[in-house]
Design a protein around this motif. Sequence first.
Motif, PDB file in Angstrom:
ATOM      1  N   VAL A  89       0.817  -1.214   0.000  1.00  0.00           N
ATOM      2  CA  VAL A  89       0.000   0.000   0.000  1.00  0.00           C
ATOM      3  C   VAL A  89       0.853   1.267   0.000  1.00  0.00           C
ATOM      4  N   ALA A  90       2.161   1.134   0.289  1.00  0.00           N
ATOM      5  CA  ALA A  90       3.003   2.333   0.338  1.00  0.00           C
ATOM      6  C   ALA A  90       4.468   1.952   0.209  1.00  0.00           C
ATOM      7  N   HIS A  91       5.264   2.945  -0.181  1.00  0.00           N
ATOM      8  CA  HIS A  91       6.713   2.799  -0.305  1.00  0.00           C
ATOM      9  C   HIS A  91       7.348   3.966   0.436  1.00  0.00           C
ATOM     10  N   SER A  92       8.335   3.668   1.297  1.00  0.00           N
ATOM     11  CA  SER A  92       8.961   4.723   2.096  1.00  0.00           C
ATOM     12  C   SER A  92      10.451   4.832   1.808  1.00  0.00           C
ATOM     13  N   VAL A  93      10.952   6.056   1.907  1.00  0.00           N
ATOM     14  CA  VAL A  93      12.379   6.345   1.765  1.00  0.00           C
ATOM     15  C   VAL A  93      12.795   7.155   2.985  1.00  0.00           C
ATOM     16  N   VAL A  94      13.829   6.698   3.682  1.00  0.00           N
ATOM     17  CA  VAL A  94      14.330   7.388   4.865  1.00  0.00           C
ATOM     18  C   VAL A  94      15.809   7.696   4.658  1.00  0.00           C
ATOM     19  N   TYR A  95      16.206   8.947   4.881  1.00  0.00           N
ATOM     20  CA  TYR A  95      17.617   9.281   4.732  1.00  0.00           C
ATOM     21  C   TYR A  95      17.984  10.470   5.610  1.00  0.00           C
ATOM     22  N   ALA A  96      19.256  10.529   5.962  1.00  0.00           N
ATOM     23  CA  ALA A  96      19.770  11.632   6.777  1.00  0.00           C
ATOM     24  C   ALA A  96      20.095  12.823   5.885  1.00  0.00           C
ATOM     25  N   VAL A  97      19.950  14.023   6.419  1.00  0.00           N
ATOM     26  CA  VAL A  97      20.248  15.239   5.668  1.00  0.00           C
ATOM     27  C   VAL A  97      21.057  16.189   6.547  1.00  0.00           C
ATOM     28  N   ARG A  98      21.742  17.086   5.881  1.00  0.00           N
ATOM     29  CA  ARG A  98      22.463  18.133   6.584  1.00  0.00           C
ATOM     30  C   ARG A  98      22.566  19.341   5.662  1.00  0.00           C
ATOM     31  N   GLY A  99      22.363  20.526   6.219  1.00  0.00           N
ATOM     32  CA  GLY A  99      22.475  21.739   5.423  1.00  0.00           C
ATOM     33  C   GLY A  99      21.221  22.155   4.684  1.00  0.00           C
TER      34      GLY A  99
END
Length: 209
Positions: free
Chosen positions: A8-18
Amino acid sequence: MTTDRIPVAHSVVYAVRGVPEVPDEYNAERTIAPHEITLTYRAAEDSQLGRVHAYVKGWWMQDGSRVPMDKPVGRHFWGRDFADWPEWLAAEARLHDPDDTVHTCPGRWGGPDCRCFDDEAQPGTEAYPPQHRWRVELFDYLAEEWVPGGTRYPERNQAMERCQAMREKAPVWKDGPPVQRRVVRETTTYTVETEHMPVAEAQQDGARS
């Protein structure tokens, strides 16, 4: 017994900076400095919440300084067409969208029949149609700069698949920090210099200026 599994869904998780800070939803004096983004793409659009959801996690900021706290806070972003989203976050959501048919023409995004980038052309001055290529970039956290990859892909989905494969294979550096990657579109245009344009076109261009 048959077991049905219906995605039912697709997720993307990632770290960010700036990236820019986002307003806190409940405290007008504070903002959130993001350090992690979760993007969730539903298979079917919700009539009220839309198809894409973002959760921005980070630290409270006030008057330019971080507010002392033990745990990070976050803010949810919903809505159709990214109407109330920060511009940079909407761009992130479009970049990682697994549905590459969400655009303005029936051709595959970045393919030979795609017309999404036709507005970049300048009628009368283009020698050839613009050429679009995609590549995967890696953020060097020691040098604090993005490093472009050597391979250029003719279609967006190829670069997105490569980026996802690299994330799964090497999600962190050897000393622990998460590896940041992104897909970048490179556009090459072929513009005829004014003195080499046909006389009629050059005169019209001069009259407009």
